[in-house]
Scaffold this active site. Structure first.
Site, PDB file in Angstrom:
ATOM      1  N   HIS A 248       0.836  -1.198   0.000  1.00 17.16           N
ATOM      2  CA  HIS A 248       0.000   0.000   0.000  1.00 17.16           C
ATOM      3  C   HIS A 248       0.875   1.254   0.000  1.00 17.16           C
ATOM      4  O   HIS A 248       0.669   2.182  -0.775  1.00 17.16           O
ATOM      5  CB  HIS A 248      -0.889  -0.079   1.258  1.00 17.16           C
ATOM      6  CG  HIS A 248      -1.737   1.119   1.541  1.00 17.16           C
ATOM      7  ND1 HIS A 248      -3.113   1.066   1.507  1.00 17.16           N
ATOM      8  CD2 HIS A 248      -1.436   2.387   1.913  1.00 17.16           C
ATOM      9  CE1 HIS A 248      -3.613   2.254   1.820  1.00 17.16           C
ATOM     10  NE2 HIS A 248      -2.613   3.078   2.084  1.00 17.16           N
ATOM     11  N   GLU A 249       1.884   1.246   0.855  1.00 16.70           N
ATOM     12  CA  GLU A 249       2.756   2.427   0.953  1.00 16.70           C
ATOM     13  C   GLU A 249       3.550   2.630  -0.326  1.00 16.70           C
ATOM     14  O   GLU A 249       3.737   3.761  -0.781  1.00 16.70           O
ATOM     15  CB  GLU A 249       3.692   2.290   2.151  1.00 16.70           C
ATOM     16  CG  GLU A 249       2.983   2.264   3.505  1.00 16.70           C
ATOM     17  CD  GLU A 249       2.050   3.440   3.712  1.00 16.70           C
ATOM     18  OE1 GLU A 249       2.365   4.544   3.217  1.00 16.70           O
ATOM     19  OE2 GLU A 249       0.996   3.268   4.346  1.00 16.70           O
ATOM     20  N   HIS A 252       1.518   4.497  -2.800  1.00 15.24           N
ATOM     21  CA  HIS A 252       1.452   5.944  -2.581  1.00 15.24           C
ATOM     22  C   HIS A 252       2.643   6.625  -3.248  1.00 15.24           C
ATOM     23  O   HIS A 252       2.514   7.686  -3.843  1.00 15.24           O
ATOM     24  CB  HIS A 252       1.455   6.279  -1.085  1.00 15.24           C
ATOM     25  CG  HIS A 252       0.123   6.083  -0.416  1.00 15.24           C
ATOM     26  ND1 HIS A 252      -1.061   6.521  -0.964  1.00 15.24           N
ATOM     27  CD2 HIS A 252      -0.207   5.510   0.761  1.00 15.24           C
ATOM     28  CE1 HIS A 252      -2.068   6.222  -0.156  1.00 15.24           C
ATOM     29  NE2 HIS A 252      -1.573   5.605   0.897  1.00 15.24           N
ATOM     30  N   HIS A 355      -7.096   8.045  -0.576  1.00 18.10           N
ATOM     31  CA  HIS A 355      -7.525   6.643  -0.479  1.00 18.10           C
ATOM     32  C   HIS A 355      -8.911   6.502  -1.093  1.00 18.10           C
ATOM     33  O   HIS A 355      -9.642   7.482  -1.197  1.00 18.10           O
ATOM     34  CB  HIS A 355      -7.605   6.217   0.992  1.00 18.10           C
ATOM     35  CG  HIS A 355      -6.285   6.173   1.672  1.00 18.10           C
ATOM     36  ND1 HIS A 355      -5.857   7.150   2.532  1.00 18.10           N
ATOM     37  CD2 HIS A 355      -5.287   5.267   1.595  1.00 18.10           C
ATOM     38  CE1 HIS A 355      -4.641   6.850   2.961  1.00 18.10           C
ATOM     39  NE2 HIS A 355      -4.268   5.715   2.404  1.00 18.10           N
TER      40      HIS A 355
END
Ligand SMILES: *[C@@H]1O[C@H](CO)[C@@H](O)[C@H](O)[C@H]1NC(C)=O
Ligand SMILES: *[C@@H]1O[C@H](CO)[C@@H](O)[C@H](O)[C@H]1NC(C)=O
Ligand SMILES: *[C@@H]1O[C@H](CO)[C@@H](O)[C@H](O)[C@H]1NC(C)=O
Ligand SMILES: *[C@@H]1O[C@H](CO)[C@@H](O)[C@H](O)[C@H]1NC(C)=O
Ligand SMILES: CC(=O)N[C@H]1CO[C@H](CO)[C@@H](O)[C@@H]1O
Length: 672
Positions: A248-249, A252, A355
């Site tokens: 997920h990071e 980003h 998100h």
């Protein structure tokens, strides 16, 4: 991002006036306290923190390349990583990071970077000059260039180029040398493991962002991630969560960020957001301290009649409306009118806008809080394609069950309206995927849709009435009229819409075990395994009947105050589902069939019942792979007998039994 949701709980001890005859049961009881969530905290880098215009190759060459090079991510460790204890270092270096990076390397492709990447040095001032494609600082470069919390190694940096304050005397600063740079990579990821202030805030596990963008198409080429040492757990049942968090990071940093929306490009490599003629960049948004995107990337959509408790409110939402994302969400929800993919509007600036909206996308991994079973869906891959920097390998997309084919009423209206419409006497349908069972004593658990976990409806009573726009009920079973506004799901980012969720059992704030069937670590202690559950890779969640489970010896009986569902081994054979309890096999002949369990274990007779789910729910995929199929449901053949144990008690025992045959009431749920 976040960690697994927890239910607060404590050990209750059931003792009563008859206790002399009864063994004392200590059972772990989840209290009606809050589910806890950790939000992802992607504090987007501010415009002045990012270095733009890193020259690698001329734009005309880059543009004509096909987007077919699997993205190559180079990991560069900060020394703080090597200060982790051996177990954590091993986990991060040998499992989590390689797996997370490998996932994106297979899922995303870029235009190949053929030249060496040399990152720009940071300038003292935010003003720079661009001459011959190169960025020049005024007078001097900073001695150290940081990418987030990591110092970029000299080896990765270009020379320091400067001009004087009026843009003259431009050139390479005296004595400055370029490092060898980075070859054979498209993105460099600086990884640190520092216990920073942000780690303490909200119990963050990790955070990441990009720090430099190349000049030709503005693609991010360098980023950093910090893994919070205190939050890294090496427990096997938490690995999946940690891995998903790191993926997920990384995303980003690769593109899903407020700081990058304004730089997205279309399929021809043209900016989606018009550029200012003077700076060559999109305009600045002073409030967000980032570049402002245009309406063809993110659009403000107003829903004038958003149904809530006792009426309507107006709701405004931000939606990603780029073409592929729009097509994917329309297909996913089966709603051709849907404008785009809704972005989160809650949480601080690390969560909102950056998100997917939790109410709409529940377990999509790019929502702002982790609750269960995170998946990277086609929708997220479509967003990465719509950046203009990547093409996606959709065979890497994971199935998102939430909301699938539920139509515009689900995707475009409030959960209040969905729940009310479905549960109205006229319709009388299930309010699935939402739920309205308040967590209460006795605790009755359910199964998640995919039957991978024992779960609970996360509907709880809040201490304050919820804001009007989050009041999702006109009435709730077993809740006094007038109190509905206190009730809502425990996940605020999901707009307090309640749904079925896995949880963890805790004792004195320590996680004892989770409710996910697939992890052996979640097996209850043998003394407390009243429903004879079995957790492990071949287990699934099955419902109990409405009767509580009971354990008996000749002298004692005890009933447990939490039941409803449990994890059991199963097998799919000869066209039928078979549930296995303590080595005994029970064949399911039809959905809804009740299977009575009576098994002696550790001197106790365990009594309860399981309900057979439809064979296809559990066996379809497995059968299909073997070219078999589920046989149609049928009454169980008269000849079948299921295993049954009996207690053999003497008459003296029986006398005592008559006294002790009552229910231990385990302490009521502890409210905190
Ligand atoms: C980290 O992983 C790399 C690649 O697998 C390996 O060569 C290196 O020895 C590992 N370092 C440590 C400290 O485990
Ligand atoms: C696409 O994903 C599949 C696995 O889902 C993988 O086998 C394949 O190598 C990937 N393709 C590329 C180009 O990475
Ligand atoms: C920059 O250099 C030019 C040319 O040498 C000179 O005319 C100008 O005054 C310089 N400006 C500053 C602020 O030093
Ligand atoms: C099930 O059978 C295996 C092998 O026969 C045995 O080792 C195990 O103890 C049995 N388990 C139970 C719960 O009876
Ligand atoms: C097995 C057992 O504990 N039996 C007891 C039942 O109660 C009588 C007296 O009430 C005892 O004498 C037995 O020992």
């Amino acid at each position: 991002m976040a960690a697994r949701v927890r239910l607060k709980m404590r050990r209750g001890t059931g003792v009563s006036s008859f206790a002399v005859l009864l063994s004392v049961c200590a059972v772990l009881v989840p209290a009606s306290g809050m589910f806890e969530h950790r939000h992802c905290d992607h504090q987007h880098p501010r415009a002045h923190e990012i270095i733009h215009g890193v020259h690698i190759e001329p734009v005309h060459e880059v543009k004509k390349r096909s987007i077919s090079q699997p993205v190559r991510i180079l990991l560069s460790y900060d020394e703080s990583v090597f200060r982790l204890d051996d177990e954590k270092l091993d986990l991060i270096n040998n499992t989590i990071l390689p797996e997370a990076v490998h996932f994106w390397e297979r899922a995303l492709m870029v235009r190949e970077t053929k030249n060496t990447i040399r990152l720009n040095r940071k300038c003292e001032s935010s003003q720079v000059f661009v001459k011959d494609h190169h960025t020049h600082c005024i007078d001097t470069c900073r001695p150290v260039t940081m990418c987030g919390e990591v110092r970029v190694p000299e080896d990765h940096l270009d020379v320091c180029r400067t001009c004087n304050a009026t843009g003259h005397n431009c050139g390479i600063a005296e004595g400055s040398k370029a490092g060898p740079g980075i070859d054979g990579a498209d993105f460099v990821f600086y990884v640190s493991a520092m216990q920073t202030e942000r780690c303490h805030k909200g119990l963050t596990v990790a955070y990441a962002a990009h720090c430099q963008q190349e000049a030709a198409l503005d693609r991010p080429i360098a980023g950093h991630a910090n893994l919070c040492p205190g939050s890294i757990s090496t427990k096997p049942q938490e690995l999946e969560t940690l891995l998903s968090t790191v993926k997920h990071e990384i995303l980003h940093a690769l593109g899903f960020s407020v700081s990058l929306y304004a730089f997205y490009r279309d399929e021809n490599g043209e900016p989606r957001t018009p550029r200012r003629s003077d700076t060559g960049k999109p305009p600045l948004n002073e409030k967000l301290q980032t570049h402002q995107w245009s309406e063809n990337t993110i659009k403000t959509v107003v829903r004038p009649r958003w149904q809530v408790h006792g009426g309507y409110v107006e709701r405004t939402m931000q939606m990603i409306v780029t073409p592929r994302v729009r097509a994917e969400v329309q297909a996913h929800f089966n709603c051709p009118e849907l404008e785009g993919a809704e972005l989160e509007d809650q949480g601080e600036d690390g969560t909102a806008l950056t998100h997917w909206e939790k109410r709409v996308f529940e377990n999509e991994a790019m929502t702002g809080t982790h609750t269960q079973n995170p998946v990277y869906s086609r929708i997220t891959l479509a967003l990465m394609e719509d950046t203009g920097w990547y093409s996606a390998n959709y065979s890497m997309a994971q199935e998102l069950g939430w909301g699938k084919n539920l139509g515009c009423n689900f995707a475009m209206k409030s959960c209040k309206e969905w729940i009310s419409t479905k549960s109205s006497p006229l319709s009388g349908k299930s309010i699935h995927p939402f739920c309205n069972k308040v967590k209460q004593d006795p605790l009755q658990t359910e199964c998640t849709d995919d039957r991978s976990s024992v779960a609970l409806c996360n509907l709880v009573k809040h201490s304050q009435p919820l804001p009007k726009k989050y009041q999702n009920f006109d009435s709730i079973p077993h809740v006094r009229a007038g109190e509905e506004q206190y009730y809502g799901g425990s996940v605020s980012l999901a707009d307090y819409c309640p749904y079925i969720q896995e949880f963890t059992w805790r004792a004195r704030n320590i996680v004892v075990r989770g409710s996910h069937c697939l992890y052996e670590e979640n097996n209850p202690h043998p003394d407390k395994n009243f429903a004879l559950e079995k957790y492990g890779p071949h287990s699934r969640c099955f419902d109990h009947t409405n009767d509580m489970w009971e354990e008996r010896t000749c002298k004692q009986a005890r009933q447990w105050q939490h039941w409803g569902s449990g994890c059991y081994l199963y097998k799919c054979e000869v066209g039928r589902l078979h549930i296995i309890v303590n080595n005994y096999t029970y064949t399911c002949y039809h959905a809804g069939q009740e299977i009575i369990i009576r098994i002696m274990q550790n001197g106790w007779l365990h009594k309860g019942a399981l309900i057979c789910p439809p064979c296809r729910d559990i066996c379809q995929a497995e059968f299909k792979a073997r070219n078999e199929w589920c046989k149609p449901g049928d009454e169980r053949p008269l000849s079948t007998t299921y295993h049954k144990d009996y207690l053999h008690c003497s008459s003296a025992d029986n006398f005592n039994l008559s006294i002790s045959m009552f229910i231990i009431l385990i302490l009521p749920l502890v409210v905190r």
